[in-house]
Design an enzyme around this catalytic site. Structure first.
Site, short mmCIF file in Angstrom:
data_model
loop_
_atom_site.label_atom_id
_atom_site.label_comp_id
_atom_site.label_asym_id
_atom_site.label_seq_id
_atom_site.Cartn_x
_atom_site.Cartn_y
_atom_site.Cartn_z
N ARG A 181 17.52 18.19 -35.46
CA ARG A 181 16.89 19.65 -34.90
C ARG A 181 18.05 20.42 -34.34
NH1 ARG A 181 11.90 20.01 -32.08
NH2 ARG A 181 12.95 20.53 -30.35
N ARG A 219 27.42 23.62 -36.62
CA ARG A 219 27.85 24.94 -37.43
C ARG A 219 29.47 24.85 -37.24
NH1 ARG A 219 24.36 27.95 -34.07
NH2 ARG A 219 22.22 28.04 -35.03
N ARG A 245 7.37 10.13 -23.81
CA ARG A 245 8.40 10.55 -22.75
C ARG A 245 7.57 11.58 -21.81
NH1 ARG A 245 11.64 7.25 -21.54
NH2 ARG A 245 12.84 8.83 -20.51
N ARG A 291 19.13 18.61 -17.73
CA ARG A 291 19.52 19.95 -17.86
C ARG A 291 19.07 20.82 -16.62
NH1 ARG A 291 16.21 21.18 -23.47
NH2 ARG A 291 14.32 20.26 -22.98
N GLU A 326 15.74 19.03 -14.87
CA GLU A 326 14.62 18.51 -15.56
C GLU A 326 15.26 16.94 -15.69
OE1 GLU A 326 13.56 20.32 -19.23
OE2 GLU A 326 13.61 18.38 -20.32
N TYR A 368 6.33 15.57 -32.89
CA TYR A 368 7.01 16.40 -32.13
C TYR A 368 6.78 17.77 -32.80
CZ TYR A 368 11.73 17.13 -29.78
OH TYR A 368 12.67 17.52 -28.72
N ASP A 410 7.14 21.96 -32.55
CA ASP A 410 7.13 23.03 -31.61
C ASP A 410 6.04 23.90 -31.72
OD1 ASP A 410 9.57 22.89 -30.77
OD2 ASP A 410 10.68 23.20 -32.62
P1 FAD Z 1 -0.65 21.24 -25.81
O1 FAD Z 1 0.17 22.38 -25.55
O2 FAD Z 1 -0.17 19.84 -25.42
O3 FAD Z 1 -2.04 21.13 -25.33
C1 FAD Z 1 -3.03 20.24 -25.56
C2 FAD Z 1 -4.12 20.49 -24.42
O4 FAD Z 1 -5.19 19.59 -24.69
C3 FAD Z 1 -3.68 20.51 -23.09
O5 FAD Z 1 -3.97 21.67 -22.28
C4 FAD Z 1 -4.46 19.26 -22.12
O6 FAD Z 1 -4.74 19.58 -20.95
C5 FAD Z 1 -5.70 19.06 -23.07
N1 FAD Z 1 -6.40 18.19 -23.39
C6 FAD Z 1 -5.83 16.75 -23.77
N2 FAD Z 1 -6.76 15.77 -23.44
C7 FAD Z 1 -7.94 16.41 -23.17
C8 FAD Z 1 -9.22 16.03 -22.76
N3 FAD Z 1 -9.55 14.75 -22.99
N4 FAD Z 1 -10.05 16.98 -22.28
C9 FAD Z 1 -9.77 18.06 -22.26
N5 FAD Z 1 -8.61 18.56 -22.50
C10 FAD Z 1 -7.76 17.91 -22.94
N6 FAD Z 1 8.03 24.40 -28.48
C11 FAD Z 1 8.82 25.39 -28.91
O7 FAD Z 1 8.43 26.11 -29.83
N7 FAD Z 1 9.87 25.77 -27.98
C12 FAD Z 1 10.05 25.23 -26.97
O8 FAD Z 1 11.24 25.38 -26.48
C13 FAD Z 1 9.47 24.11 -26.52
N8 FAD Z 1 9.72 23.48 -25.46
C14 FAD Z 1 8.91 22.17 -24.93
C15 FAD Z 1 9.09 21.78 -23.88
C16 FAD Z 1 8.44 20.62 -23.46
C17 FAD Z 1 9.00 19.93 -22.13
C18 FAD Z 1 7.30 20.20 -24.07
C19 FAD Z 1 6.43 19.07 -23.69
C20 FAD Z 1 6.95 20.99 -25.25
C21 FAD Z 1 7.73 22.13 -25.73
N9 FAD Z 1 7.36 22.61 -26.86
C22 FAD Z 1 8.05 23.65 -27.20
C23 FAD Z 1 6.34 22.39 -27.77
C24 FAD Z 1 4.97 23.10 -27.40
O9 FAD Z 1 4.76 22.96 -26.00
C25 FAD Z 1 3.90 22.42 -28.21
O10 FAD Z 1 4.39 22.82 -29.74
C26 FAD Z 1 2.65 23.11 -28.28
O11 FAD Z 1 2.31 23.32 -26.71
C27 FAD Z 1 1.81 22.51 -28.98
O12 FAD Z 1 0.32 22.83 -28.73
P2 FAD Z 1 -0.80 21.69 -28.72
O13 FAD Z 1 -2.05 22.62 -28.62
O14 FAD Z 1 -0.76 20.78 -29.96
O15 FAD Z 1 -0.65 20.67 -27.42
N1 UDP Z 2 20.71 16.47 -27.41
C1 UDP Z 2 21.88 15.93 -26.73
N2 UDP Z 2 22.67 16.76 -26.35
C2 UDP Z 2 22.40 17.88 -25.96
C3 UDP Z 2 21.29 18.47 -26.52
C4 UDP Z 2 20.38 17.62 -27.32
O1 UDP Z 2 22.16 14.76 -26.88
O2 UDP Z 2 23.32 18.66 -25.12
C5 UDP Z 2 19.83 15.61 -28.36
C6 UDP Z 2 18.79 14.97 -27.53
O3 UDP Z 2 18.60 13.41 -27.96
C7 UDP Z 2 17.60 15.54 -27.64
C8 UDP Z 2 17.68 16.06 -28.91
O4 UDP Z 2 19.04 16.40 -29.08
O5 UDP Z 2 16.14 15.03 -27.36
C9 UDP Z 2 16.97 17.55 -29.37
O6 UDP Z 2 17.36 18.37 -28.26
P1 UDP Z 2 16.49 19.56 -28.09
O7 UDP Z 2 17.16 20.60 -27.36
O8 UDP Z 2 16.00 20.47 -29.45
O9 UDP Z 2 15.30 18.92 -27.34
P2 UDP Z 2 14.11 19.49 -26.56
O10 UDP Z 2 14.37 20.93 -26.04
O11 UDP Z 2 12.81 19.53 -27.53
O12 UDP Z 2 13.94 18.75 -25.31
#
Ligand code: FAD
Ligand code: UDP
Length: 395
Positions: free
Chosen positions: A175, A179, A258, A289, A312, A360, A362
């Site tokens: 991911r 560069r 996780r 971070r 975090e 995983y 986005d």
């Molecule tokens: P979710 O957003 O997880 O939604 C699922 C929903 O289902 C939740 O609200 C939950 O409460 C509900 N649910 C589950 N079980 C039940 C049940 N039994 N009854 C009723 N409701 C239920 N994406 C990016 O593009 N850029 C980013 O920078 C980025 N950063 C992220 C950082 C973190 C820490 C995490 C965890 C994710 C990140 N993502 C990011 C990913 C992004 O959050 C997801 O792609 C997106 O939220 C996916 O949407 P979803 O609808 O699949 O799931």
């Molecule tokens: N990663 C790392 N060092 C960094 C940034 C990322 O080792 O400084 C690795 C780590 O394994 C991480 C993966 O690259 O899980 C993807 O990073 P990203 O920032 O895309 O993760 P996210 O924002 O989804 O947590």
């Protein structure tokens, strides 16, 4: 039952399905979420003392190269010109991340051009140069060589996943771009930006349709409401975006996830770190971070008296924790195949999203895959009676 379609989960996957079904097919849609708010993990709110928008479940940066998704999301929000850049603090020095010519030259105290830098990294990748490794450890070394891997990836990945990098899939590290230019944008995508009025305003616009009925604090698996698993079974099509192992009562074993803990602090200063995200790849800090939310919106007129930071920490998710990142070891993949087989037997039930497919994803991928599910399965079912079959968990 007062719904043609039930959507479990109001994250981007569920809301995209609900919005399309209501606006394009005129269906009545009931959306359930067990949380007190919609939006899933993308939910944000303004921190009470400072008014600074914080992303409650970890920083969310929107980026995509998918034209259809980019057009679609513009139905609900405009985007700022924010371009994500990350810095990383190793042994008392700050480097640009992802690894680019600036990182390489600073680390080796050199002034190499792109061709020389490539040759150096290739040499440092040793026997892995030119191969296509399938695990994170070997892939990381192949991409950036051993010294950079050990400085910036090894311990960070150890803190993030607490799993031997040899047991993690190579995609996780793929991911991150590498560069041989001084371009230090974090993402390669054609489009990126943050929603001008915040994530919650965007999400609320998606759900704002007279045919969409949102039920918060409502768990699909709890009895005593009209959209529970037992009440909907065989009555109405359901799109389920919760954890797939939970749906089958963990019959094939627990999938491993996780979770993260976010430690929020309001500091009485205007600026703590000068950028939105600083990574901590060394062993001496327990966090991976620090996010400083004011920097996501430099265009906003935030207070100069205080700033909000979040440290975090990552750990293995227990049953009561929010599952965030699928770990996806070989054992997990075997269990997932078994769940996919079980899913084929479920009638009128589709699995989607990050939790429902154990992928995983986005935000743009969750939205893109929901749009495909709508086109290929939901619309044909309601317009021409095509059978609604999951075809496996992988929508
Ligand atoms: P979710 O957003 O997880 O939604 C699922 C929903 O289902 C939740 O609200 C939950 O409460 C509900 N649910 C589950 N079980 C039940 C049940 N039994 N009854 C009723 N409701 C239920 N994406 C990016 O593009 N850029 C980013 O920078 C980025 N950063 C992220 C950082 C973190 C820490 C995490 C965890 C994710 C990140 N993502 C990011 C990913 C992004 O959050 C997801 O792609 C997106 O939220 C996916 O949407 P979803 O609808 O699949 O799931
Ligand atoms: N990663 C790392 N060092 C960094 C940034 C990322 O080792 O400084 C690795 C780590 O394994 C991480 C993966 O690259 O899980 C993807 O990073 P990203 O920032 O895309 O993760 P996210 O924002 O989804 O947590």
């Amino acid at each position: 039952m007062n719904a043609d379609l039930v959507v479990v989960g109001s994250g981007f996957f569920g809301l995209t399905i609900a919005e399309r079904a209501a606006s394009q097919l005129g269906l009545k849609v009931a959306v359930l979420d067990r949380r007190h708010h919609i939006g899933g993990n993308a939910y944000s709110e303004n921190e009470a003392r400072t008014g600074i928008e914080v992303h409650r479940y970890g920083a969310h940066l929107f980026h995509t190269s998918n034209e259809r998704v980019w057009d679609y999301v513009h139905n609900f929000t405009e985007f700022t010109r924010y371009v994500h850049k990350v810095y990383t603090r190793h042994k008392g020095e700050v480097y640009p991340m992802p690894i680019n010519l600036g990182t390489i030259n600073q680390f080796f105290r050199t002034a190499l051009g792109p061709v020389e830098a490539r040759a150096l990294i290739q040499e440092q990748a040793g026997e892995l140069a030119g191969t296509d490794p399938q695990n994170l450890n070997d892939k990381g070394i192949q991409l950036i060589g051993r010294p950079l891997y050990e400085a910036f990836i090894k311990y960070y990945t150890g803190k993030q996943w607490q799993t031997d990098p040899k047991d993690l899939p190579a995609e996780i590290i793929s991911r991150l771009p590498v560069r041989y230019t001084y371009d230090n944008r974090y993402f390669n995508d054609k489009y990126e930006g943050l929603p001008v009025n915040g994530y919650t305003a965007w999400i609320e616009r998606m759900a704002d349709h007279p045919n969409i009925d949102v039920h918060l604090n409502t768990d699909f698996f709890d009895e005593g409401h009209e959209y529970s698993r037992s009440s909907t079974l065989g009555q109405v099509p359901v799109i389920y975006t919760g954890p797939v192992d939970r749906y089958f009562d963990y019959a094939e074993g627990d999938l491993s996830w996780r979770t993260i803990d976010l430690e929020e602090e309001v500091l009485p200063i205007e600026d703590f770190q000068g950028c939105s995200v600083m990574n901590y790849p060394d062993e001496d800090a327990a966090y991976t971070r620090i996010h400083e939310f004011r920097h996501f919106h430099p265009e906003r007129d935030y207070t100069k008296d205080a700033t909000v930071i979040m440290r975090e920490y990552s750990r293995f998710a227990e049953k009561d924790d929010e599952p965030y990142y699928p770990i996806n070891t070989a054992e997990d993949r075997a269990k997932l195949l078994a769940y996919r087989d079980l899913a084929k037997g479920e009638k009128s039930m589709l699995f989607g999203g990050r939790l429902g497919t154990y992928k995983y994803l986005d935000m743009h991928m969750a939205i893109g895959s929901a749009l495909s599910m709508f086109d290929n399965k939901i619309a044909p079912h309601f317009t021409s009676g095509q059978k609604l079959e999951s075809g496996g968990v992988d929508a």
